[in-house]
Design a protein around this motif. Structure first.
Motif, mmCIF file in Angstrom:
data_model
loop_
_atom_site.group_PDB
_atom_site.id
_atom_site.type_symbol
_atom_site.label_atom_id
_atom_site.label_comp_id
_atom_site.label_asym_id
_atom_site.label_seq_id
_atom_site.Cartn_x
_atom_site.Cartn_y
_atom_site.Cartn_z
ATOM 1 N N ASN A 52 1.179 -1.713 -0.340
ATOM 2 C CA ASN A 52 -0.137 0.157 0.111
ATOM 3 C C ASN A 52 0.932 0.990 -0.085
ATOM 4 O O ASN A 52 0.756 2.358 -0.712
ATOM 5 C CB ASN A 52 -0.800 0.288 1.505
ATOM 6 C CG ASN A 52 -1.852 -1.020 1.075
ATOM 7 O OD1 ASN A 52 -1.953 -2.071 -0.114
ATOM 8 N ND2 ASN A 52 -2.478 -1.709 2.341
ATOM 9 N N ARG A 54 3.768 1.792 -1.416
ATOM 10 C CA ARG A 54 4.665 1.878 -2.256
ATOM 11 C C ARG A 54 3.655 1.977 -3.635
ATOM 12 O O ARG A 54 3.470 3.156 -4.338
ATOM 13 C CB ARG A 54 5.221 0.174 -3.194
ATOM 14 C CG ARG A 54 6.497 0.169 -2.909
ATOM 15 C CD ARG A 54 7.089 -0.596 -4.136
ATOM 16 N NE ARG A 54 6.122 -2.437 -3.208
ATOM 17 C CZ ARG A 54 6.461 -2.950 -3.621
ATOM 18 N NH1 ARG A 54 7.212 -4.392 -4.314
ATOM 19 N NH2 ARG A 54 5.650 -4.373 -2.940
ATOM 20 N N ASN A 55 2.263 1.700 -3.422
ATOM 21 C CA ASN A 55 1.291 2.414 -4.312
ATOM 22 C C ASN A 55 0.583 3.843 -4.044
ATOM 23 O O ASN A 55 0.493 4.642 -4.820
ATOM 24 C CB ASN A 55 -0.308 1.747 -3.859
ATOM 25 C CG ASN A 55 -0.090 -0.157 -4.747
ATOM 26 O OD1 ASN A 55 0.919 0.052 -5.322
ATOM 27 N ND2 ASN A 55 -0.838 -0.651 -4.487
ATOM 28 N N SER A 56 0.928 3.713 -2.595
ATOM 29 C CA SER A 56 0.527 5.692 -2.634
ATOM 30 C C SER A 56 1.595 6.465 -3.515
ATOM 31 O O SER A 56 1.547 7.947 -3.413
ATOM 32 C CB SER A 56 0.618 5.347 -0.949
ATOM 33 O OG SER A 56 -0.540 5.234 -0.150
ATOM 34 N N ARG A 58 3.603 6.267 -5.473
ATOM 35 C CA ARG A 58 3.521 5.661 -7.204
ATOM 36 C C ARG A 58 2.705 6.914 -7.137
ATOM 37 O O ARG A 58 2.533 7.397 -8.309
ATOM 38 C CB ARG A 58 3.067 4.192 -7.058
ATOM 39 C CG ARG A 58 4.164 3.500 -7.419
ATOM 40 C CD ARG A 58 3.983 2.461 -8.772
ATOM 41 N NE ARG A 58 5.319 1.249 -8.657
ATOM 42 C CZ ARG A 58 5.426 0.224 -8.201
ATOM 43 N NH1 ARG A 58 4.336 -0.237 -7.490
ATOM 44 N NH2 ARG A 58 6.568 -0.231 -8.101
ATOM 45 N N ASN A 59 1.140 6.807 -6.165
ATOM 46 C CA ASN A 59 0.484 7.846 -7.010
ATOM 47 C C ASN A 59 0.530 9.286 -6.428
ATOM 48 O O ASN A 59 0.647 10.225 -7.753
ATOM 49 C CB ASN A 59 -0.834 7.216 -6.188
ATOM 50 C CG ASN A 59 -1.674 6.000 -6.574
ATOM 51 O OD1 ASN A 59 -1.545 5.609 -7.344
ATOM 52 N ND2 ASN A 59 -2.486 5.521 -5.805
ATOM 53 N N ALA A 60 1.670 9.682 -6.255
ATOM 54 C CA ALA A 60 1.637 10.700 -5.428
ATOM 55 C C ALA A 60 2.191 11.119 -6.520
ATOM 56 O O ALA A 60 2.960 12.434 -7.428
ATOM 57 C CB ALA A 60 2.118 10.989 -4.360
ATOM 58 N N GLU A 62 2.938 10.164 -9.551
ATOM 59 C CA GLU A 62 2.053 10.483 -11.002
ATOM 60 C C GLU A 62 0.782 11.625 -10.908
ATOM 61 O O GLU A 62 0.917 12.592 -11.222
ATOM 62 C CB GLU A 62 0.923 9.636 -11.802
ATOM 63 C CG GLU A 62 0.403 9.648 -12.482
ATOM 64 C CD GLU A 62 0.854 10.046 -13.821
ATOM 65 O OE1 GLU A 62 0.955 10.722 -14.460
ATOM 66 O OE2 GLU A 62 2.156 9.346 -14.015
ATOM 67 N N GLU A 63 1.003 12.192 -9.389
ATOM 68 C CA GLU A 63 0.483 13.537 -9.088
ATOM 69 C C GLU A 63 1.575 14.657 -9.451
ATOM 70 O O GLU A 63 0.842 15.984 -10.299
ATOM 71 C CB GLU A 63 -0.488 13.635 -7.670
ATOM 72 C CG GLU A 63 -1.530 13.355 -8.157
ATOM 73 C CD GLU A 63 -2.476 12.351 -6.352
ATOM 74 O OE1 GLU A 63 -2.088 13.578 -5.333
ATOM 75 O OE2 GLU A 63 -2.919 11.703 -5.921
ATOM 76 N N GLN A 66 1.505 15.273 -13.274
ATOM 77 C CA GLN A 66 0.726 15.495 -13.837
ATOM 78 C C GLN A 66 0.836 17.628 -13.256
ATOM 79 O O GLN A 66 0.229 18.014 -14.197
ATOM 80 C CB GLN A 66 -0.317 15.319 -13.073
ATOM 81 C CG GLN A 66 -1.841 15.899 -13.878
ATOM 82 C CD GLN A 66 -1.498 15.411 -15.400
ATOM 83 O OE1 GLN A 66 -1.827 14.246 -15.548
ATOM 84 N NE2 GLN A 66 -1.659 16.646 -16.023
ATOM 85 N N ARG A 95 -7.225 9.430 -21.918
ATOM 86 C CA ARG A 95 -7.561 9.675 -20.086
ATOM 87 C C ARG A 95 -9.132 9.717 -20.629
ATOM 88 O O ARG A 95 -9.743 8.731 -19.260
ATOM 89 C CB ARG A 95 -7.472 11.415 -19.319
ATOM 90 C CG ARG A 95 -8.100 10.731 -18.025
ATOM 91 C CD ARG A 95 -7.362 12.022 -17.157
ATOM 92 N NE ARG A 95 -5.624 12.080 -17.462
ATOM 93 C CZ ARG A 95 -5.926 13.603 -17.578
ATOM 94 N NH1 ARG A 95 -6.203 14.425 -16.922
ATOM 95 N NH2 ARG A 95 -3.924 13.941 -17.403
#
Length: 126
Positions: A52, A54-56, A58-60, A62-63, A66, A95
């Motif tokens: 979890n 790692r996923n957090s 990765r998401n951050a 990506e944000e 962006q 998207r």
């Protein structure tokens, strides 16, 4: 005035790219490396919370990427306005599942940097 705003956008985008985005990319790589160790030795496994985390990250990451793109796409400096807009239209279509088309009338050419920046920024307003 537009030149000052564009220079500030460039600075912020560069700082975000060179700072937190790079740090987070390194964290993801470290997490991937650390995640490989438990597969070799299950007693060292960090449990589901490690995945979890790692996923957090990765998401951050990506944000942040962006945000950097929204402030000033790196392709704008490297390739210019037209390729940046082409890419932006394609990404938007992908998207949201839309068919997009971007046509250039006349000869494709570079504009002064601050002009490309302002036009690019105005095209990204939602």
């Amino acid at each position: 005035m537009f030149q000052i705003i564009e220079e500030e956008r460039m600075r912020i985008a560069r700082d975000m790219h060179d700072g937190p985005a790079q740090s987070m990319a390194n964290l993801v790589l470290q997490a991937d490396d650390s995640g490989a160790a438990p597969r070799r030795n299950p007693k060292q496994a960090g449990g589901p919370s490690w995945g979890n985390s790692r996923n957090s990250v990765r998401n951050a990451l990506e944000e942040i990427r962006q945000l950097i793109f929204d402030l000033r796409p790196m392709t704008l400096d490297d390739l210019g306005l037209v390729p940046t807009l082409r890419s932006s239209f394609k990404e938007y279509g992908d998207r949201y599942g839309l068919a997009t088309r971007f046509n250039v009338v006349g000869q494709e050419r570079r504009l002064p940097g601050n002009t490309e920046g302002v036009l690019s920024a105005s095209s990204r307003r939602r």
